[in-house]
Design a protein around this motif. Structure first.
Motif, PDB file in Angstrom:
ATOM      1  N   ASP A 123       0.739  -1.285   0.030  1.00 13.64           N
ATOM      2  CA  ASP A 123      -0.055   0.036   0.235  1.00 13.64           C
ATOM      3  C   ASP A 123       0.969   1.367   0.233  1.00 13.64           C
ATOM      4  O   ASP A 123       0.915   2.054  -1.159  1.00 13.64           O
ATOM      5  CB  ASP A 123      -0.938  -0.023   1.203  1.00 13.64           C
ATOM      6  CG  ASP A 123      -1.749   1.245   1.282  1.00 13.64           C
ATOM      7  OD1 ASP A 123      -1.616   2.220   0.568  1.00 13.64           O
ATOM      8  OD2 ASP A 123      -2.420   1.465   2.567  1.00 13.64           O
ATOM      9  N   GLU A 171      -4.672  -3.779   5.789  1.00 14.56           N
ATOM     10  CA  GLU A 171      -4.557  -2.342   4.694  1.00 14.56           C
ATOM     11  C   GLU A 171      -4.632  -2.601   3.418  1.00 14.56           C
ATOM     12  O   GLU A 171      -5.472  -1.873   2.817  1.00 14.56           O
ATOM     13  CB  GLU A 171      -3.320  -2.061   4.983  1.00 14.56           C
ATOM     14  CG  GLU A 171      -2.772  -0.661   4.431  1.00 14.56           C
ATOM     15  CD  GLU A 171      -3.423   0.726   5.153  1.00 14.56           C
ATOM     16  OE1 GLU A 171      -4.703   0.690   5.384  1.00 14.56           O
ATOM     17  OE2 GLU A 171      -2.726   1.530   5.422  1.00 14.56           O
ATOM     18  N   HIS A 229     -10.992   4.080   6.920  1.00 14.86           N
ATOM     19  CA  HIS A 229     -10.220   4.740   7.677  1.00 14.86           C
ATOM     20  C   HIS A 229     -10.618   5.948   8.802  1.00 14.86           C
ATOM     21  O   HIS A 229      -9.773   5.865   9.792  1.00 14.86           O
ATOM     22  CB  HIS A 229      -9.062   5.525   6.729  1.00 14.86           C
ATOM     23  CG  HIS A 229      -7.970   4.720   6.123  1.00 14.86           C
ATOM     24  ND1 HIS A 229      -8.276   3.484   5.385  1.00 14.86           N
ATOM     25  CD2 HIS A 229      -6.581   4.634   6.414  1.00 14.86           C
ATOM     26  CE1 HIS A 229      -6.893   2.909   5.077  1.00 14.86           C
ATOM     27  NE2 HIS A 229      -6.163   3.620   5.913  1.00 14.86           N
ATOM     28  N   HIS A 245      -2.402  -0.584  12.740  1.00 13.47           N
ATOM     29  CA  HIS A 245      -3.135   0.387  11.658  1.00 13.47           C
ATOM     30  C   HIS A 245      -3.959  -0.606  10.579  1.00 13.47           C
ATOM     31  O   HIS A 245      -5.050  -0.498  10.596  1.00 13.47           O
ATOM     32  CB  HIS A 245      -2.149   1.012  10.952  1.00 13.47           C
ATOM     33  CG  HIS A 245      -2.830   2.048   9.868  1.00 13.47           C
ATOM     34  ND1 HIS A 245      -3.627   3.050  10.014  1.00 13.47           N
ATOM     35  CD2 HIS A 245      -2.886   1.704   8.357  1.00 13.47           C
ATOM     36  CE1 HIS A 245      -4.162   3.535   9.082  1.00 13.47           C
ATOM     37  NE2 HIS A 245      -3.716   2.821   8.020  1.00 13.47           N
ATOM     38  N   VAL A 249      -7.968  -0.634  10.321  1.00 17.59           N
ATOM     39  CA  VAL A 249      -8.544  -0.352   8.840  1.00 17.59           C
ATOM     40  C   VAL A 249      -9.790  -1.494   8.452  1.00 17.59           C
ATOM     41  O   VAL A 249     -10.672  -1.087   8.033  1.00 17.59           O
ATOM     42  CB  VAL A 249      -7.743  -0.058   7.981  1.00 17.59           C
ATOM     43  CG1 VAL A 249      -8.030   0.034   6.524  1.00 17.59           C
ATOM     44  CG2 VAL A 249      -6.740   1.172   8.356  1.00 17.59           C
TER      45      VAL A 249
END
Ligand SMILES: NC(=O)c1ccc[n+]([C@@H]2O[C@H](COP(=O)([O-])OP(=O)(O)OC[C@H]3O[C@@H](n4cnc5c(N)ncnc54)[C@H](O)[C@@H]3O)[C@@H](O)[C@H]2O)c1
Ligand SMILES: [Zn+2]
Length: 344
Positions: A123, A171, A229, A245, A249
């Motif tokens: 990403d 992600e 997000h 993270h 997400v």
């Protein structure tokens, strides 16, 4: 395997390589390497002989505005000139630190990137965004500064912790979901071992490339990549950044699909298909402090007074922005979601 990414700032190339060692040894010694400390210990120490390097810690604190000045001081001691180049080696944190510094040092110096985490390979390495924290406020400062070259060696992933693999898949899942149903369903093929992690990375990068080439500076189509997000960032904040993270997400995407279904934008059939895939990634229910979660949403860059544009979905590949009152989201959806969702 090579991609060319079209950009108004600089067109750049991404290349899958077989040996990071060989590539690194081929540099001509005028480069300064900035390397994640853990990556250095795992892959460089007593293995690759490079002299001109700086190590960085990959914690959220180290990508804060004040802490970055330490790295800038170290770079100053290296007496770079405007033609010097920096090579960043690490995950999303190293990328954010180096890309931000390179955008302001001498009003901009060249940099190349070896992403070493799944999140960075699948990403963040493309798209050019730089995001720096200010105090406890995450990703509040930044600009656009893509590297001139990206080299992906999936051998780096062999030593990644399980939760970082899980985070990378989380992600990538939002990019695949925003692009198309077929791309999102490739996650099923990955979990069934029908396609490899490298195949998934390629699909994820192709999905992102589609949006960033259409709208590099986040004015229109690229905004849809914020899917998952707004909620994801709020969960990170409400759990004191203990959960990586990408997992947040994926959880945020699940919430967005759930709300889309409750608002009759998404059919039950599609919702349950998506839920099944996302649960394979997320694995466990995330319990978070709801008032902290709400505070984080109110602070979101996209919030305007008490309203925010949430990204909802008619189905994968069909996301849209819906302006909603934050209070009503809480009363009608978030509390119910927390109550009803289970991972048994
Ligand atoms: N700029 C962007 O476009 C963008 C996009 C998404 C995320 N991000 C940012 O990226 C950050 C998260 O990135 P990340 O998940 O790559 O985290 P990270 O850079 O912190 O790396 C995660 C952990 O893995 C270690 N590590 C790195 N490579 C390794 C390897 N090959 N083997 C073993 N360990 C390794 C690191 O030392 C660290 O402990 C967040 O700060 C997020 O805001 C930026
Ligand atoms: Zn993200």
């Amino acid at each position: 395997m090579k991609f060319k990414i079209k950009s108004k700032l600089r067109n750049y190339n991404l290349e899958f390589i077989e040996s990071y060692k060989k590539k690194i040894m081929s540099y001509n010694k005028n480069q300064l390497f900035i390397i994640d400390k853990n990556v250095f210990n795992l892959f460089f120490k007593n293995q690759i002989n490079i002299k001109n390097f700086i190590l960085v810690n990959s914690s959220e604190e180290s990508k804060s505005y004040l802490r970055i000045s330490n790295v800038i001081s170290k770079i100053l001691q290296k007496k770079l000139n405007k033609k010097s180049m920096i090579v960043a080696i690490g995950g999303g944190i190293t990328q954010d630190i180096v890309s931000f510094i390179c955008s302001i040092y001498f009003r901009g110096i060249d940099w190349e990137f070896f992403p070493t985490t799944l999140l960075a390979q699948g990403d963040s390495c493309i798209g050019g965004k730089t995001s720096i924290n200010f105090g406890k406020f995450k990703n509040q400062l930044g600009n656009f500064n893509p590297p001139s070259k990206i080299y992906i060696d999936i051998n780096f992933l062999k030593k990644l912790r399980k939760r970082d693999i899980q985070s990378g898949i989380g992600e990538m899942s939002h990019l695949l979901a925003v692009r198309s149903h077929v791309n999102f369903s490739s996650l099923n093929k990955y979990f069934a071992k029908e396609i490899s992690l490298k195949d998934l990375i390629i699909l994820s990068l192709q999905s992102k490339k589609f949006f960033i080439e259409k709208d590099e500076f986040d004015e229109k189509e690229r905004k849809l990549l914020n899917f998952g997000h707004t909620f994801g960032h709020a969960i990170e904040s409400a759990t004191n950044y203990k959960i990586p993270h990408g997992i947040c997400v994926a959880y945020g995407s699940l919430m967005a699909f759930w709300i889309s279904n409750r608002m009759n934008f998404l059919t039950n059939k599609d919702y349950f298909r998506y839920e099944k895939i996302l649960k394979l990634i997320i694995k466990n229910k995330i319990n978070f402090n709801i008032s902290k979660f709400k505070k984080a949403i109110l602070r979101d860059k996209k919030a305007n007074k008490n309203k925010i544009g949430f990204i909802l979905s008619y189905g994968c590949g069909k996301m849209f922005i819906k302006e909603m009152k934050i209070e009503s989201i809480f009363l009608n959806y978030i509390k119910k979601f927390n109550h009803q969702i289970d991972f048994k």
